[in-house]
Design an enzyme around this catalytic site. Structure first.
Site, PDB file in Angstrom:
ATOM      1  N   SER A 128      31.715   5.271  11.048  1.00 54.29           N
ATOM      2  CA  SER A 128      30.622   5.860  10.281  1.00 54.29           C
ATOM      3  C   SER A 128      30.998   5.938   8.798  1.00 54.29           C
ATOM      4  O   SER A 128      31.287   4.920   8.182  1.00 54.29           O
ATOM      5  CB  SER A 128      30.269   7.230  10.878  1.00 54.29           C
ATOM      6  OG  SER A 128      29.033   7.698  10.399  1.00 54.29           O
ATOM      7  N   ASP A 282      22.678   1.313  17.470  1.00 53.75           N
ATOM      8  CA  ASP A 282      22.754   2.311  16.413  1.00 53.75           C
ATOM      9  C   ASP A 282      21.414   2.340  15.679  1.00 53.75           C
ATOM     10  O   ASP A 282      20.902   1.305  15.259  1.00 53.75           O
ATOM     11  CB  ASP A 282      23.895   1.946  15.448  1.00 53.75           C
ATOM     12  CG  ASP A 282      24.310   3.096  14.546  1.00 53.75           C
ATOM     13  OD1 ASP A 282      23.440   3.879  14.128  1.00 53.75           O
ATOM     14  OD2 ASP A 282      25.511   3.203  14.250  1.00 53.75           O
ATOM     15  N   HIS A 311      24.871   5.319  17.647  1.00 55.73           N
ATOM     16  CA  HIS A 311      25.899   5.545  16.636  1.00 55.73           C
ATOM     17  C   HIS A 311      27.170   6.088  17.278  1.00 55.73           C
ATOM     18  O   HIS A 311      28.276   5.814  16.818  1.00 55.73           O
ATOM     19  CB  HIS A 311      25.367   6.531  15.588  1.00 55.73           C
ATOM     20  CG  HIS A 311      26.215   6.629  14.357  1.00 55.73           C
ATOM     21  ND1 HIS A 311      26.456   5.550  13.530  1.00 55.73           N
ATOM     22  CD2 HIS A 311      26.874   7.691  13.804  1.00 55.73           C
ATOM     23  CE1 HIS A 311      27.237   5.939  12.521  1.00 55.73           C
ATOM     24  NE2 HIS A 311      27.503   7.220  12.663  1.00 55.73           N
TER      25      HIS A 311
END
Length: 340
Positions: A128, A282, A311
């Protein structure tokens, strides 16, 4: 305290603001070898601290502390490194200056060079916002970084990503009726709505449809939303969250004097071997955006994590996704030439 502090002193940020007495919290795993060439840098993601990275570190894994010296620097704003919650007045809480990804990586570079005398990094890896930092390392220090492996992280905040983060910010600012002058009134209780907004983006539609939250011990959708999203977000300081949201919304590896906003040039300048692993489902760090980035990096391979965990395919929760990431990191670390 299970981490160390690197004092940065008074730093001038990319914005031109000065942050006095700045510091990086970091933890190391393993030992630095005599050649100082067994180094892995593993920055933290939004809201995470170094302990959340430990699922990917262990004997027999790619990030094996028996082989590598692994440095996990904490993101500024996360509550351990310099943050709104731990900075003295007049730079505390709502008065904390804006910090960029470029700033973070610049300070991490100081840590590895000044503290440890490191000149080569075998790998920068991250999930991330940690992934964005790995891209930034490759662009900022192309001759130092040999490999990068961002997973579920993009090289800039693309429009969809920006909108999701703006929704989280708006949910928090609604508690003070969007009045910036009242930000110091925010409390952790106001984070409940932020968690609920993120609940719709963190995992995929298929995750919810197939009720995979039951694998995590939750009996119902309501229990999952309360137990994971609400409770975890309500443990965060709202001012830290606003700081990290700003960092995330303004992330772009080319937004600095090196590249002057030329995103394609920044990507083409990365010399590192790159293994880019988006989550196939995602919803806000999109695989399509990562594919665009991978095509411009000279030595990049694109390996989507085929998973319905969205995600959170990169979050260290689902064993199949964890194996996929670890296997590709092992392969990346085994490559010493310019072929993926």
């Amino acid at each position: 305290m299970d981490y160390d502090i690197f004092d940065l002193g008074d730093v001038t940020l990319q914005s031109g603001a000065t942050l006095p007495g700045a510091f990086l919290a970091y933890k190391t795993y393993g030992r630095l070898n005599a050649k100082k060439d067994n180094v892995i840098v593993y920055p933290t993601a939004f809201g995470d601290q170094h302990v959340q990275n430990e699922w990917l570190i262990g004997e027999g894994m790619a990030l094996d502390p028996q082989k590598y010296f692994i440095i996990v620097p904490n993101l500024l704003g996360n509550g351990l490194s310099s943050s709104p919650s731990n900075t003295p007045p007049p730079f505390d809480r709502a008065h904390f200056p804006q910090v960029t990804i470029y700033d973070n990586v610049k300070f991490q570079h100081r840590l590895v060079t000044e503290k440890f005398g490191i000149q080569k990094i075998a790998l920068v890896v991250g999930w991330s916002m940690g992934g964005i930092q790995s891209f930034q390392w490759g662009a900022s220090y192309p001759d130092m970084v040999e490999r990068i492996a961002p997973f579920a992280g993009v090289a800039k905040t693309w429009p969809q990503t920006y909108v999701v983060l703006e929704g989280m910010r708006a949910a928090l600012m609604a508690a003070v009726r969007f009045d910036s002058s009242r930000r110091n009134q925010l409390t952790s209780a106001d984070m409940r709505a932020v968690g609920l907004v993120y609940a719709g983006w963190g995992v995929s539609q298929a995750f919810y449809r197939e009720e995979l939250y039951r694998e995590l011990g939750f009996d119902s959708l309501t229990d999952f939303i309360t137990g994971v999203w609400e409770d975890s977000f309500m443990k965060m300081d709202p001012h830290n969250v606003l700081a990290m949201l700003w960092t995330g919304q303004n992330a772009d590896i080319s937004a600095n004097p090196l590249y002057n906003g030329d995103f394609d040039k920044a990507l083409k300048s990365i010399k590192a071997l790159a293994c880019i692993m988006p989550g196939s489902t995602d919803l806000f760090c999109l695989a399509e955006d990562n594919q665009y980035e991978a095509e411009l990096i000279p030595n990049a391979a694109f390996h989507p994590i085929e998973s319905i965990w969205g995600h959170f395919a990169g979050r260290g929760i689902n064993s199949a996704d964890n194996r996929f990431i670890d296997d590709h990191l092992k392969r990346l670390l085994s490559i010493s030439n310019r072929e993926l």
